[in-house]
Design an enzyme around this catalytic site. Structure first.
Site, mmCIF file in Angstrom:
data_model
loop_
_atom_site.group_PDB
_atom_site.id
_atom_site.type_symbol
_atom_site.label_atom_id
_atom_site.label_comp_id
_atom_site.label_asym_id
_atom_site.label_seq_id
_atom_site.Cartn_x
_atom_site.Cartn_y
_atom_site.Cartn_z
ATOM 1 N N GLU A 1 0.844 -1.214 0.000
ATOM 2 C CA GLU A 1 0.000 0.000 0.000
ATOM 3 C C GLU A 1 0.867 1.247 0.000
ATOM 4 O O GLU A 1 0.553 2.236 -0.660
ATOM 5 C CB GLU A 1 -0.945 0.004 1.208
ATOM 6 C CG GLU A 1 -1.979 -1.094 1.190
ATOM 7 C CD GLU A 1 -2.755 -1.189 -0.121
ATOM 8 O OE1 GLU A 1 -3.264 -0.168 -0.593
ATOM 9 O OE2 GLU A 1 -2.835 -2.289 -0.679
ATOM 10 N N TRP B 1 1.834 1.706 -3.473
ATOM 11 C CA TRP B 1 0.763 2.333 -4.273
ATOM 12 C C TRP B 1 0.834 3.851 -4.133
ATOM 13 O O TRP B 1 0.663 4.602 -5.084
ATOM 14 C CB TRP B 1 -0.625 1.867 -3.808
ATOM 15 C CG TRP B 1 -1.145 0.641 -4.506
ATOM 16 C CD1 TRP B 1 -1.288 -0.592 -3.945
ATOM 17 C CD2 TRP B 1 -1.616 0.538 -5.871
ATOM 18 N NE1 TRP B 1 -1.815 -1.462 -4.886
ATOM 19 C CE2 TRP B 1 -2.023 -0.791 -6.064
ATOM 20 C CE3 TRP B 1 -1.720 1.439 -6.931
ATOM 21 C CZ2 TRP B 1 -2.530 -1.249 -7.278
ATOM 22 C CZ3 TRP B 1 -2.228 0.985 -8.150
ATOM 23 C CH2 TRP B 1 -2.627 -0.346 -8.310
ATOM 24 N N TRP C 1 -21.347 11.460 -19.745
ATOM 25 C CA TRP C 1 -21.780 11.344 -18.349
ATOM 26 C C TRP C 1 -23.171 11.938 -18.177
ATOM 27 O O TRP C 1 -23.560 12.830 -18.922
ATOM 28 C CB TRP C 1 -20.790 12.087 -17.432
ATOM 29 C CG TRP C 1 -19.365 11.652 -17.586
ATOM 30 C CD1 TRP C 1 -18.356 12.360 -18.166
ATOM 31 C CD2 TRP C 1 -18.788 10.404 -17.168
ATOM 32 N NE1 TRP C 1 -17.180 11.638 -18.124
ATOM 33 C CE2 TRP C 1 -17.414 10.443 -17.515
ATOM 34 C CE3 TRP C 1 -19.282 9.270 -16.531
ATOM 35 C CZ2 TRP C 1 -16.549 9.384 -17.257
ATOM 36 C CZ3 TRP C 1 -18.408 8.216 -16.264
ATOM 37 C CH2 TRP C 1 -17.062 8.289 -16.630
ATOM 38 N N ASN D 1 -10.685 2.257 2.909
ATOM 39 C CA ASN D 1 -10.308 2.077 1.491
ATOM 40 C C ASN D 1 -11.309 1.244 0.689
ATOM 41 O O ASN D 1 -11.669 1.590 -0.433
ATOM 42 C CB ASN D 1 -8.913 1.452 1.402
ATOM 43 C CG ASN D 1 -8.496 1.272 -0.039
ATOM 44 O OD1 ASN D 1 -8.408 2.226 -0.790
ATOM 45 N ND2 ASN D 1 -8.262 0.017 -0.436
ATOM 46 N N TRP E 1 -16.416 11.044 -12.941
ATOM 47 C CA TRP E 1 -15.576 10.748 -11.782
ATOM 48 C C TRP E 1 -14.976 12.005 -11.156
ATOM 49 O O TRP E 1 -14.665 12.043 -9.970
ATOM 50 C CB TRP E 1 -14.459 9.766 -12.144
ATOM 51 C CG TRP E 1 -13.575 10.208 -13.281
ATOM 52 C CD1 TRP E 1 -13.801 10.035 -14.610
ATOM 53 C CD2 TRP E 1 -12.321 10.902 -13.184
ATOM 54 N NE1 TRP E 1 -12.775 10.567 -15.356
ATOM 55 C CE2 TRP E 1 -11.846 11.104 -14.506
ATOM 56 C CE3 TRP E 1 -11.536 11.352 -12.121
ATOM 57 C CZ2 TRP E 1 -10.642 11.749 -14.802
ATOM 58 C CZ3 TRP E 1 -10.336 11.989 -12.408
ATOM 59 C CH2 TRP E 1 -9.901 12.182 -13.714
ATOM 60 N N TRP F 1 -9.598 7.496 -7.865
ATOM 61 C CA TRP F 1 -10.780 7.762 -8.700
ATOM 62 C C TRP F 1 -10.585 7.231 -10.110
ATOM 63 O O TRP F 1 -11.496 6.640 -10.691
ATOM 64 C CB TRP F 1 -11.120 9.265 -8.691
ATOM 65 C CG TRP F 1 -11.980 9.574 -7.508
ATOM 66 C CD1 TRP F 1 -11.568 10.062 -6.301
ATOM 67 C CD2 TRP F 1 -13.387 9.332 -7.384
ATOM 68 N NE1 TRP F 1 -12.626 10.143 -5.437
ATOM 69 C CE2 TRP F 1 -13.759 9.718 -6.075
ATOM 70 C CE3 TRP F 1 -14.363 8.847 -8.239
ATOM 71 C CZ2 TRP F 1 -15.080 9.618 -5.616
ATOM 72 C CZ3 TRP F 1 -15.680 8.753 -7.782
ATOM 73 C CH2 TRP F 1 -16.025 9.126 -6.486
#
Ligand code: FAD
Length: 475
Positions: free
Chosen positions: A278, A281, A310, A345, A363, A386
């Site tokens: 993590e 990441w 969208w 998360n 988004w 996102w």
């Protein structure tokens, strides 16, 4: 000589590269500066809660620096452009010979630092440091000298690099006595909205963050790989607000983890290794920002996704924001975010997926809303998260992989323990029906004071697949 340390998102005195470097010369006068930029924060959509957390940490930082004989000066100006002018004027007034600071990787921040270095050129020696990362962006590249676009090979190369190098943490500076501390002006609140932070969840200060890190690495991390997806458990570190403001450094996290788990770098699974992943990441998303600065301008990584049509649905967006979608796990999660400034998360993934794939809302509306609420708001991680959920990013979830919010709830909050914490309207619904409470209410002939689902997941899924496919075909 006078050494200035310009503090930004690095509000600590231990393991602070710039502060450590500034204090190397025993004769130099060392002073520190913080500049609040409310206009810039507004433009970046920063959460009021994060501003409050920042102010609290500045206050403790001013005290801990004062204990080391280093005054922290404080100024407020509107934006980064004015901040450059302010630092220049400050350097002239204080006869600063050397400036020490940490790089920030977002586009406006980099432009600011470039402008400042150009302005100070010839007057002040500037020294920048890669400090908010374990490995400097750009220093880990593929055989073709490019930034990795896929996480797993990035992580492999990252861990190999960690095996080859020593990661050291700098101690806090020794007390200095050569600067007249005078009476430092107390830090006044910023001209920015404020919102209280729950101190029982996120206590203020570097010591509190270090204690949480130690405790996590000594115990919770062992089961992290098994617990981290269940929001009703305290299975993750909850260190993100501290990492986001640099109250804690990633080197401190890595070294503490390794001290408790010495064979960490030889592992490929288990709790400690999963937690390290993590942290990697976090680095991956920072490195991506530097390789593709347009990510900071909210462009999707995958260009064709720009063509997705969208929905403009303000009512649905508001229901999502307020936690009134009729999907209990989504609503509980959004209420956790609104109530505390933090969200688990797994829930961030579920809520982001719901907004994009069930409501077909851009988004970027979700990205903006999260930043406006999060205590740990961080452009790289938030944008990365996102774009992952929206299938617009590099190494993202494929667009046809669409979470079912009901089954996600059943899997990750099976008894509805988490849901019940945040959606009291469902207190009486039995565990077996908690994820579809209206079915139960209907059977019981009861009315629930809880919204009916605002979309039909199956239909929404078809609509989203069609929208993505049309965009892909149009490329
Ligand atoms: P732990 O599980 O204990 O992880 C340790 C640390 O690693 C975290 O504190 C964080 O710094 C980092 N980290 C963990 N997971 C990720 C990840 N997927 N990406 C990047 N870094 C990670 N994280 C933020 O710090 N700020 C954000 O603004 C943010 N926005 C997100 C938005 C979405 C849509 C998604 C899906 C994820 C987002 N994340 C963000 C990542 C992640 O959800 C949080 O870092 C994590 O929930 C924080 O809780 P923790 O400290 O207990 O994490």
């Amino acid at each position: 000589t006078t050494h200035l340390v310009w503090f930004r998102h690095d509000l600590r005195i231990t393991d602070h590269s710039a502060l450590h470097a500034a204090c190397q010369s025993p004769d130099a006068k060392v002073i520190a500066l913080y500049i609040a930029t409310p206009g810039q924060w507004q433009a970046h959509g920063m959460a009021a809660r994060q501003a409050t957390f920042l102010l609290q940490h500045l206050q403790t930082l001013q005290q801990s620096l004062a204990d080391k004989g280093i005054p922290l000066f404080y100024q407020q100006c509107d934006d980064f452009h004015q901040a450059v002018e302010a630092v220049d004027a400050f350097c002239k007034k204080q006869h600063v010979s050397h400036l020490f600071y940490h790089y920030q990787y977002e586009i406006n921040e980099r432009d600011r630092d470039r402008a400042l270095e150009a302005k100070l050129h010839g007057q002040v020696v500037c020294q920048g440091f890669d400090d908010s990362v374990l490995l400097a962006p750009g220093s880990l590249v593929t055989g073709k000298q490019e930034m990795y676009k896929v996480f797993t090979p990035f992580r492999k190369a990252f861990i190999q690099r960690l095996q080859e190098m020593e990661i050291t943490c700098f101690p806090a500076p020794k007390k200095r006595t050569n600067v007249d501390m005078g009476t430092l002006a107390a830090l006044t609140p910023f001209d920015y909205p404020q919102q209280a932070v729950d101190e029982t969840l996120f206590p203020t200060g570097e010591q509190a963050a270090l204690a949480r890190l130690r405790q996590f690495c000594q115990s919770t991390v062992a089961d992290y790989h098994q617990q981290r997806d269940f929001p009703a458990q305290q299975g993750t570190s909850q260190l993100s607000p501290y990492l986001a403001l640099g109250v804690l450094s990633p080197r401190q996290c890595f070294n503490r983890l390794r001290a408790e788990h010495p064979t960490l770098l030889e592992q490929s699974d288990g709790g400690a290794f999963t937690w390290l992943s993590e942290l990697v990441w976090r680095e991956f998303y920072r490195h991506l920002l530097v390789a593709w600065p347009r990510l900071c301008q909210h462009h999707p990584f995958v260009a064709w996704t720009q063509q997705v049509l969208w929905q403009q649905d303000e009512k649905a967006l508001a229901a999502w924001q307020q936690g009134k979608t009729g999907f209990p796990i989504v609503d509980a999660a959004m209420r956790q975010l609104n109530g505390t400034g933090w969200m688990h998360n797994r829930l961030r993934m579920i809520c982001a997926s719901f907004l994009v794939k069930d409501l077909l809302i851009d988004w970027r509306a979700g990205e903006r809303y999260f930043i406006a609420q999060l205590l740990d708001g961080d452009l790289a991680a938030n944008n990365g998260g996102w774009q992952w959920a929206a299938s617009t990013g590099t190494d993202a979830a494929p667009y046809f992989r669409i979470f079912n919010p009901t089954t996600q709830g059943e899997r990750f909050d099976p008894q509805g323990t988490f849901i019940r914490q945040w959606v009291p309207e469902l207190a009486k619904v039995p565990d077996s029906d908690i994820h579809q409470p209206h079915r139960w209410a209907e059977r019981q002939g009861r009315a629930l004071d809880y919204p009916t689902p605002i979309v039909d997941h199956k239909q929404a899924r078809q609509m989203t697949l069609a929208a993505f496919e049309a965009a892909k075909a149009a490329q």
